[in-house]
Design a protein around this motif. Structure first.
Motif, short mmCIF file in Angstrom:
data_model
loop_
_atom_site.label_atom_id
_atom_site.label_comp_id
_atom_site.label_asym_id
_atom_site.label_seq_id
_atom_site.Cartn_x
_atom_site.Cartn_y
_atom_site.Cartn_z
N TYR A 121 -60.75 74.37 21.95
CA TYR A 121 -60.11 73.71 22.04
C TYR A 121 -59.67 71.97 23.02
CZ TYR A 121 -57.17 76.19 18.71
OH TYR A 121 -56.60 76.80 17.32
N LEU A 122 -59.60 71.54 22.93
CA LEU A 122 -58.88 70.14 24.14
C LEU A 122 -57.62 69.97 24.43
CD1 LEU A 122 -60.90 66.75 22.41
CD2 LEU A 122 -61.62 68.54 22.94
N SER A 123 -57.27 69.16 25.33
CA SER A 123 -56.18 69.76 26.00
C SER A 123 -54.91 69.53 24.95
CB SER A 123 -55.65 68.51 27.59
OG SER A 123 -56.69 68.93 28.19
N ASN A 124 -55.35 68.24 24.13
CA ASN A 124 -54.03 67.67 23.36
C ASN A 124 -53.40 68.71 22.16
OD1 ASN A 124 -56.28 66.98 21.68
ND2 ASN A 124 -55.91 65.01 21.61
N GLY A 125 -54.64 69.51 22.12
CA GLY A 125 -54.28 70.62 21.24
C GLY A 125 -55.49 70.71 20.18
N GLN A 126 -56.14 69.54 20.55
CA GLN A 126 -57.52 69.32 19.15
C GLN A 126 -58.41 70.40 18.70
OE1 GLN A 126 -58.01 64.90 19.38
NE2 GLN A 126 -58.16 65.47 16.83
N GLN A 226 -56.17 64.97 28.25
CA GLN A 226 -55.53 65.92 29.59
C GLN A 226 -54.65 65.44 29.92
OE1 GLN A 226 -58.76 67.80 31.90
NE2 GLN A 226 -56.91 67.65 33.59
N THR A 227 -54.43 63.77 30.40
CA THR A 227 -53.12 63.40 31.52
C THR A 227 -51.82 63.30 30.83
OG1 THR A 227 -55.01 62.35 32.94
CG2 THR A 227 -52.36 61.66 32.96
N VAL A 228 -52.30 63.05 29.19
CA VAL A 228 -51.12 62.97 28.13
C VAL A 228 -50.23 64.90 27.79
CG1 VAL A 228 -50.31 62.19 26.01
CG2 VAL A 228 -51.67 60.50 27.10
N SER A 229 -51.54 65.32 28.03
CA SER A 229 -50.80 66.81 27.63
C SER A 229 -50.42 67.27 28.99
CB SER A 229 -52.48 67.57 27.58
OG SER A 229 -51.22 68.75 27.25
N ASP A 230 -50.97 67.10 30.61
CA ASP A 230 -50.27 67.31 31.74
C ASP A 230 -48.67 66.65 31.38
OD1 ASP A 230 -52.60 69.28 32.23
OD2 ASP A 230 -53.08 68.32 33.33
N ILE A 231 -48.57 65.23 31.41
CA ILE A 231 -47.45 64.95 31.25
C ILE A 231 -46.00 65.35 30.66
CG2 ILE A 231 -46.09 62.73 30.71
CD1 ILE A 231 -48.83 61.17 32.28
N GLU A 232 -46.71 65.74 29.33
CA GLU A 232 -45.93 66.01 28.15
C GLU A 232 -45.34 67.49 28.26
OE1 GLU A 232 -48.66 66.53 24.58
OE2 GLU A 232 -47.16 64.55 23.39
N ARG A 233 -46.28 68.57 29.32
CA ARG A 233 -45.95 69.86 29.76
C ARG A 233 -45.14 69.63 31.01
NH1 ARG A 233 -51.58 71.14 30.14
NH2 ARG A 233 -50.74 72.25 28.52
N GLY A 234 -45.01 68.68 31.50
CA GLY A 234 -43.94 68.22 32.67
C GLY A 234 -45.11 68.97 34.02
N TRP A 235 -46.22 69.37 33.43
CA TRP A 235 -46.91 69.01 35.21
C TRP A 235 -46.66 68.28 35.84
CZ3 TRP A 235 -52.40 73.62 33.48
CH2 TRP A 235 -51.67 74.22 32.92
N ILE A 236 -47.34 66.77 35.31
CA ILE A 236 -46.25 65.93 36.30
C ILE A 236 -45.81 65.17 36.01
CG2 ILE A 236 -48.31 63.63 36.32
CD1 ILE A 236 -50.38 64.42 35.38
N TYR A 462 -51.54 62.16 20.40
CA TYR A 462 -52.71 60.99 20.76
C TYR A 462 -53.96 61.76 20.17
CZ TYR A 462 -48.70 60.18 23.84
OH TYR A 462 -47.50 60.26 24.35
N ALA A 463 -54.19 61.13 19.32
CA ALA A 463 -55.57 62.06 18.97
C ALA A 463 -56.90 61.58 19.15
CB ALA A 463 -55.58 61.21 17.01
N PHE A 464 -57.78 61.80 19.62
CA PHE A 464 -59.11 62.26 20.20
C PHE A 464 -60.54 60.74 19.56
CE2 PHE A 464 -62.19 62.77 24.09
CZ PHE A 464 -62.92 63.22 23.09
N GLU A 465 -60.97 59.98 20.11
CA GLU A 465 -61.79 58.89 19.67
C GLU A 465 -62.69 60.24 19.31
OE1 GLU A 465 -61.66 55.69 21.08
OE2 GLU A 465 -59.36 55.50 20.92
N GLY A 466 -64.10 59.98 18.43
CA GLY A 466 -65.22 60.07 18.09
C GLY A 466 -65.12 61.68 17.62
#
Length: 472
Positions: A121-126, A226-236, A462-466
């Motif tokens: 899994y990537l940080s955004n759940g993909q 990862q940055t978006v995910s950390d903001i979503e979960r309140g880590w940032i 947030y989709a991961f490109e590639g």
């Protein structure tokens, strides 16, 4: 990593003969079952390769069948032996030792070597699906993921695989960083729970390394996710104005600018741990610990319900240790040596330079104590590499370099000594030659201010490109 042999089992081999199996646990979880003869064979190999002077003492053979008391004594001796080997800077990192543990893990779980598909899994759940062998070690799986994502070889060392447990409330618990002595497929399969997953996350702390990662398209996408995910979960932490700016950059597709703005926010790049207990500033305080920026950050709730915040720099920690003890479960017995079921209580304690001439021990009681210790050690490793003029690209795998001590059914791992300032060009690294003030806990309101928003308010897909659609 915390090695223990808390129990033995009487098992039967293929011929029907019984033998004693010693259950080796890592961080309180069964890793493998081995016979005395297997460990003796490992000992002989190590002795042949490295000589008698390096190898720790090994419990001797017995002519007659062991009594239950002798079996337990041998269990303790083998436990000390495994801990001593693991903590030796040469033996513990040797391929001989690690391959023994990988093979034993696979044999214990009775998983044959075959091709399988493993979900990472990537940080955004993909999900990224990679084709591997069940016998592939952590480094092999990491390289397979990097290849699937088209991540350049020179950036693979910037990332690691982590075992993460998803919680019912939507949050997650970082259990541990996958190690060189385990097989990721076997590790995740043996847990028999859909709540666990393997997550790819950056493994460095210094935000200066972000520039290397962002220069590559795939690296940029991983860091952005990862940055978006950390903001979503309140880590940032993000206030309303920062949230508006981030949303604007996101809508424009300005990923680099998004990350650069996030780098200025509080707790960027931190790993947050589940709520636990500390004895600082007084015993029995509830605390949320974060690791990042070469420090452990505390959000403490005092017995008076007042909230306070403080940070402990790794450069001011003289040493630290992880201790474990057996705690009887409800309706159990207080005797840790009995056969009744016990839980493992883990504590991280570090000796901190509160002021120029005053050291004080601070203790955290948490199931994630070893993960916290791993974070501290990786911070030290990174600082030392940078101090020596090295590069993270060439950074060798390192471990906690301390020694285990056993006393009253407890064990301790000691960290390296206090560091001098490893990088005078970075302001956040405290110079120990200057006069140091004691740690102060800053007061916090019990809720966010009007200008702050919770991580739950930062939404988006947030989709991961590639990555092909088949991998989503």
């Amino acid at each position: 990593m915390h090695f223990s042999i808390p129990e033995t089992e009487v098992r039967s081999d293929e011929n029907g003969s019984t033998y004693v199996a010693y259950n080796i646990h890592v961080n309180g979880v069964l890793h493998c079952r081995v016979r005395y003869s297997q460990l003796l064979g490992l000992h002989e190999q190590i002795k042949k390769e490295y000589g008698n002077n390096v190898v720790p003492a090994f419990p001797p053979k017995k002519i007659f069948t062991l009594t239950p008391a002798e079996v337990d004594q041998r269990r303790e001796q083998l436990e000390k032996y495994m801990q001593a080997v693991r903590q030796d800077p040469i033996l513990g990192s040797s391929e001989m030792f690690n391959s023994f543990l990988r093979k034993a893990q696979q044999e214990t779980q009775q998983i044959p070597t075959e091709e399988v598909q493993l979900e990472i899994y990537l940080s955004n759940g993909q999900k990224v699906k990679v084709n591997i062998l069940t016998s592939d070690q952590t480094e092999d799986v990491l390289e397979a993921v990097a290849s699937k994502l088209d991540l350049p070889d020179e950036l693979v060392g910037y990332f690691s695989l982590f075992l993460v447990q998803e919680r019912g409330d939507g949050g997650c618990t970082y259990v541990r960083k996958l190690q060189e002595f385990e097989l990721p497929y076997v590790s995740i399969t043996s847990l028999h729970s859909p709540d666990y997953r393997i997550v790819l996350r950056k493994s460095y702390w210094d935000t200066a390394y972000d520039c290397d990662v962002m220069d590559d398209r795939v690296g940029l996408n991983l860091l952005y996710a990862q940055t978006v995910s950390d903001i979503e979960r309140g880590w940032i932490l993000v206030n309303k104005e920062q949230h508006r700016q981030l949303k604007s950059l996101q809508e424009k597709g300005s990923k680099k600018e998004f990350i650069r703005l996030a780098q200025t926010l509080k707790y960027y790049g931190y790993i947050k741990f589940d709520p636990c207990i500390t004895d600082f500033p007084e015993k029995g305080c509830h605390v949320i610990v974060g690791a990042g920026n070469n420090e452990l950050n505390f959000h403490v709730k005092l017995p008076s319900d007042q909230m306070k915040e403080g940070s402990f720099k790794v450069t001011r920690m003289r040493c630290w240790r992880v201790t474990s003890s057996q705690v009887p479960v409800a309706n159990g017995t207080a005797n840790p040596s009995s056969s009744s079921k016990c839980d493992v209580k883990l504590e991280l304690a570090f000796e901190y330079l509160m002021s120029k001439d005053r050291l004080q021990w601070v203790t955290i009681t948490s199931p994630q104590a070893i993960m916290m210790s791993i974070c501290l050690q990786s911070m030290v490793d990174e600082l030392m590499v940078k101090k020596s003029g090295g590069s993270i690209k060439k950074m060798q795998k390192k471990r906690v370099n301390g020694s285990f001590q056993r006393s009253d059914s407890q064990q301790a791992v000691k960290s390296p000594p206090l560091l001098d300032s490893p990088d005078p060009s970075r302001e956040q690294v405290v110079k120990l030659s200057t006069k140091l003030s004691s740690v102060s806990l800053r007061g916090l309101s019990s809720s966010n201010s009007a200008s702050d928003i919770s991580g739950n308010d930062f939404h988006g897909n947030y989709a991961f490109e590639g990555i092909g659609d088949d991998d989503l």
